[in-house]
Motif scaffolding. Structure first.
Motif, PDB file in Angstrom:
ATOM      1  N   LEU A  95     -14.640  -4.175  -5.485  1.00  0.00           N
ATOM      2  CA  LEU A  95     -14.233  -3.036  -6.286  1.00  0.00           C
ATOM      3  C   LEU A  95     -15.365  -1.848  -6.190  1.00  0.00           C
ATOM      4  O   LEU A  95     -14.861  -0.533  -5.976  1.00  0.00           O
ATOM      5  N   GLY A 121       0.441   6.738  -6.653  1.00  0.00           N
ATOM      6  CA  GLY A 121      -0.705   7.876  -6.864  1.00  0.00           C
ATOM      7  C   GLY A 121      -1.956   6.905  -7.275  1.00  0.00           C
ATOM      8  O   GLY A 121      -2.695   7.498  -7.792  1.00  0.00           O
ATOM      9  N   THR A 122      -1.833   5.787  -6.931  1.00  0.00           N
ATOM     10  CA  THR A 122      -3.049   4.901  -6.996  1.00  0.00           C
ATOM     11  C   THR A 122      -4.068   4.668  -6.063  1.00  0.00           C
ATOM     12  O   THR A 122      -5.177   4.312  -6.126  1.00  0.00           O
ATOM     13  N   VAL A 123      -3.501   4.618  -4.872  1.00  0.00           N
ATOM     14  CA  VAL A 123      -4.225   4.426  -3.493  1.00  0.00           C
ATOM     15  C   VAL A 123      -4.241   5.770  -2.579  1.00  0.00           C
ATOM     16  O   VAL A 123      -2.924   6.263  -2.604  1.00  0.00           O
ATOM     17  N   ARG A 124      -5.333   6.210  -1.970  1.00  0.00           N
ATOM     18  CA  ARG A 124      -5.398   7.021  -1.189  1.00  0.00           C
ATOM     19  C   ARG A 124      -4.291   6.861   0.120  1.00  0.00           C
ATOM     20  O   ARG A 124      -4.393   5.868   0.712  1.00  0.00           O
ATOM     21  N   GLU A 125      -3.733   8.190   0.775  1.00  0.00           N
ATOM     22  CA  GLU A 125      -3.164   7.836   1.825  1.00  0.00           C
ATOM     23  C   GLU A 125      -3.802   7.489   2.950  1.00  0.00           C
ATOM     24  O   GLU A 125      -4.985   8.059   3.013  1.00  0.00           O
ATOM     25  N   SER A 126      -3.546   6.985   4.383  1.00  0.00           N
ATOM     26  CA  SER A 126      -4.492   6.888   5.375  1.00  0.00           C
ATOM     27  C   SER A 126      -3.630   7.227   6.464  1.00  0.00           C
ATOM     28  O   SER A 126      -2.629   7.660   6.483  1.00  0.00           O
ATOM     29  N   ARG A 127      -4.925   7.740   7.199  1.00  0.00           N
ATOM     30  CA  ARG A 127      -4.529   8.372   8.498  1.00  0.00           C
ATOM     31  C   ARG A 127      -4.046   7.270   9.353  1.00  0.00           C
ATOM     32  O   ARG A 127      -3.185   7.534  10.528  1.00  0.00           O
ATOM     33  N   MET A 154       0.914  -1.318  -0.027  1.00  0.00           N
ATOM     34  CA  MET A 154       0.012  -0.105  -0.062  1.00  0.00           C
ATOM     35  C   MET A 154       0.845   1.207   0.056  1.00  0.00           C
ATOM     36  O   MET A 154       0.440   2.302  -0.463  1.00  0.00           O
ATOM     37  N   ARG A 173      -5.048   0.215   8.715  1.00  0.00           N
ATOM     38  CA  ARG A 173      -5.636  -0.219   7.408  1.00  0.00           C
ATOM     39  C   ARG A 173      -4.999  -1.488   6.890  1.00  0.00           C
ATOM     40  O   ARG A 173      -5.918  -2.396   6.221  1.00  0.00           O
ATOM     41  N   HIS A 212      -7.272  14.349   3.241  1.00  0.00           N
ATOM     42  CA  HIS A 212      -8.185  14.707   2.162  1.00  0.00           C
ATOM     43  C   HIS A 212      -8.866  15.741   2.588  1.00  0.00           C
ATOM     44  O   HIS A 212     -10.036  15.799   3.120  1.00  0.00           O
ATOM     45  N   PHE A 252     -14.106  -0.206  -2.644  1.00  0.00           N
ATOM     46  CA  PHE A 252     -12.760   0.391  -2.824  1.00  0.00           C
ATOM     47  C   PHE A 252     -12.632   1.571  -3.626  1.00  0.00           C
ATOM     48  O   PHE A 252     -11.741   2.396  -3.570  1.00  0.00           O
ATOM     49  N   THR A 253     -13.375   1.755  -4.573  1.00  0.00           N
ATOM     50  CA  THR A 253     -13.712   2.921  -5.463  1.00  0.00           C
ATOM     51  C   THR A 253     -14.515   3.969  -5.142  1.00  0.00           C
ATOM     52  O   THR A 253     -14.064   5.172  -4.985  1.00  0.00           O
ATOM     53  N   GLU A 254     -15.855   3.747  -4.681  1.00  0.00           N
ATOM     54  CA  GLU A 254     -16.640   4.591  -4.493  1.00  0.00           C
ATOM     55  C   GLU A 254     -16.886   4.757  -3.015  1.00  0.00           C
ATOM     56  O   GLU A 254     -17.922   5.729  -2.563  1.00  0.00           O
TER      57      GLU A 254
END
Lengths: 229, 229
Positions: B194, B140-146, B133, B151, B226, B197-199
């Motif tokens: 999917l 740049g394909t996966v959002r950063e997590s807090r 991850m 996660r 974000h 994970f996407t929406e």
DNA sequence: CGGAAGGCTATACAGCCGTATAGTTTCTTG
DNA sequence: CAAGAAACTATACGGCTGTATAGCCTTCCG
């Protein structure tokens, strides 16, 4: 739901017939030591002789079958028949009830064991979750899915399975205090799950769109629920 | 990864020492019948006498310990030491390997059992997933997590636990063909996961923001990754 | 009061388990 | 070749399991 008082199936052990005490002792033993618990152990906990198990139930299998019925009856009684709630709510509530502890552990054990109660419990949660999500979609808080049933099944098995994996892999957790363990787990996973449920995981739609393109027919509904921005 | 040929630990049974044949028979038995499989059963499958188990391993516990080592060694050998991959990729790949079947089922059984292999396997997956991850975030394909660690742990236990729940609750699935079963499951869950994970699941950020407001300190990093749209 | 019915116990049985021991075969090595 | 070590087997032991049988003892009812 029940009032703050104990539910009706919790009473002084002396008030119960030996048959019921035997059944309850079996539920406790099965929850604490697994379904390999011996009939002697169960009889000892109930304070009776082992022969009485055969006398009343005929054998260990029948005893377990009656335990299954009783456990699922308690589950339905506490949960309430018509009340639809999210799996998180349901499990959180159930695990908090002091006297429901052994019953809940019994259910978890039955899930791991592939038992009938476990299956019924999971399917029940799935149906309820699908209902709950349907309401949430209509209320405008949750996105519509292209496969509502699949999504409910996915959410329930993920949440429940995650808890089971964590519980079985943590030897320091004593199953006698499941409420605490569950709450610690949900606490640890609150932020990751909220992130995922709110923001998703991917920054763009390419993976989903690629999948939607390559399959001939989505399991349900149309495929353009959320038109590209 | 290995070439298309069988990995080195698959050879004609005659080539193996009786000790190794015994160990492999034990792995097969444990995978097929669970860890309650008897030493007599194992010895019979290996084509030797039961006393040989004690002679070579001292007892059943030591035998299982060596099985644990061997299984985890195979897992590491196939997976490759440095290669970081998503849990989905890893599990998908592993379950497809024909000869890896029993080994994989052994691992699943060990997870359900709370065994050392199970724990090691899960922790290994978690570490690898966090690495994966991290790369994906940089790409740049996966959002950063807090909470990147949380996660990773959440994703792995959810995916694995979901599979385990589905497998244990489906009596029609034969564990001898796990590859097929796993593929069917991932297929059934492809669209819901999917979508999620996407929406995401929620239409707005209120639940997440409410949580971020009420906790004093997120487990890691800043809380405004974000910024609100 | 008396006797039948059923709750309940004590004990035994057969079967499986992991383990232990003694003895036999096979291989190795001086 | 011979001797010893290692591989291997056959059998037995104690303990646990679920189940079965015989009998005691309370309770209820005529």
């Amino acid at each position: 739901m029940q009032s703050a008082a104990s539910p009706q199936w919790v009473r002084s052990p002396d008030d119960l017939t030996a048959r019921a005490r035997l059944r309850d002792a079996a539920i406790d033993c099965f929850a604490q030591r697994g379904f390999a618990a011996s009939v002697r152990e169960i009889a000892q906990r109930a304070g009776v002789s082992q022969g009485l198990i055969r006398h009343h139930f005929g054998g260990k299998d029948n005893l377990r079958a009656e335990c299954d019925e009783e456990v699922f009856r308690r589950f339905r009684e506490i949960k309430g028949e018509g009340l639809a709630m999210s799996p998180g709510q349901a499990i959180g509530m159930l695990s908090q009830l002091e006297e429901f502890g052994p019953t809940f552990v019994y259910i978890l054990r039955s899930v791991l064991d592939g038992g009938v109660v476990g299956r019924a419990f999971v399917e029940h949660l799935i149906v309820d979750t699908e209902l709950f999500m349907e309401q949430a979609v209509r209320a405008g808080t949750v996105r519509e899915s292209r496969d509502p049933s699949g999504r409910a099944r996915y959410l329930v098995t993920s949440a429940l399975g995650s808890m089971l994996v964590q519980l079985t892999l943590s030897p320091e957790i004593d199953l006698s205090d499941v409420g605490n363990a569950i709450q610690r787990l949900t606490g640890a996973f609150a932020l990751p799950s909220l992130e995922l449920f709110t923001e998703g995981l991917f920054v763009d739609r390419s993976m989903l769109d690629q999948y939607l393109m390559q399959i001939p027919d989505p399991p349900a509904a149309g495929r353009d629920i959320h038109p590209p921005a």
